[in-house]
Scaffold this motif. Structure first.
Motif, PDB file in Angstrom:
ATOM      1  N   CYS A  79      -3.822  -3.284  -2.248  1.00 45.19           N
ATOM      2  CA  CYS A  79      -2.952  -4.346  -1.755  1.00 45.19           C
ATOM      3  C   CYS A  79      -2.708  -5.330  -2.899  1.00 45.19           C
ATOM      4  O   CYS A  79      -3.646  -5.889  -3.456  1.00 45.19           O
ATOM      5  N   CYS A  82      -3.885  -9.208  -1.616  1.00 46.97           N
ATOM      6  CA  CYS A  82      -5.284  -9.620  -1.437  1.00 46.97           C
ATOM      7  C   CYS A  82      -6.277  -8.734  -2.176  1.00 46.97           C
ATOM      8  O   CYS A  82      -7.452  -9.058  -2.235  1.00 46.97           O
ATOM      9  N   CYS A 118      -1.398  -4.563   2.534  1.00 46.97           N
ATOM     10  CA  CYS A 118      -2.187  -4.171   3.699  1.00 46.97           C
ATOM     11  C   CYS A 118      -1.560  -4.790   4.957  1.00 46.97           C
ATOM     12  O   CYS A 118      -0.667  -5.639   4.872  1.00 46.97           O
ATOM     13  N   CYS A 121      -1.635  -8.651   5.127  1.00 43.95           N
ATOM     14  CA  CYS A 121      -0.709  -9.313   4.208  1.00 43.95           C
ATOM     15  C   CYS A 121       0.737  -9.103   4.634  1.00 43.95           C
ATOM     16  O   CYS A 121       1.572  -9.981   4.451  1.00 43.95           O
TER      17      CYS A 121
HETATM   18 ZN    ZN Z   1      -3.707  -7.490   1.623  1.00 42.91          ZN
END
Ligand code: ZN
Ligand code: ZN
Ligand code: ZN
Length: 127
Positions: A79, A82, A118, A121
């Protein structure tokens, strides 16, 4: 030295997702200011050799590392927001190994780096 290695290993375990050596070094700056970046590089190199961390991509020209407990051939999706990492099955299904291409070349291995967002997010992005 071994104390420093243990501290670095603890920081790796505490990391939520993918990290670079520089980021890990920065996160140690408060709790263990005596540990140099070269020591972090060496410790991470040893952990990579031992298989406790794996290269999962690149960020800002640095190797992204993460812990991954999965065995066998697979790839990683990182991701970009994050840093969360998931292991995914090989999208090539192993069909490349041993295949002859071009002028009789044989493919022996491959690497695939996948980047995305992800679910968490993506939810934030849609806010
Ligand atoms: Zn993420
Ligand atoms: Zn993995
Ligand atoms: Zn593959």
């Amino acid at each position: 030295m071994s104390d420093q290695r243990a501290t670095i290993a603890e920081a790796v375990v505490a990391a939520a997702g993918a990290f670079t050596a520089e980021e890990l070094h920065r996160s140690l700056a408060v709790s263990a200011p005596g540990i140099g970046l070269a020591t972090v590089y060496r410790a991470l190199g040893a952990m990579q050799e031992a298989g406790s961390v794996t290269q999962v991509g690149q960020r800002d020209g640095s190797t992204l590392l993460a812990r991954c407990g999965r065995d066998g051939h697979h790839h990683h999706l990182v991701c970009t927001s994050c840093g969360r990492v998931i292991a995914i099955d090989c999208p090539l299904g192993g069909s490349l190994a041993g295949r002859e291409v071009g002028d009789g070349h044989v493919i022996t291995r491959h690497e695939i780096t996948l980047y995305g967002l992800c679910a968490d997010c993506r939810a934030h992005e849609e806010d």
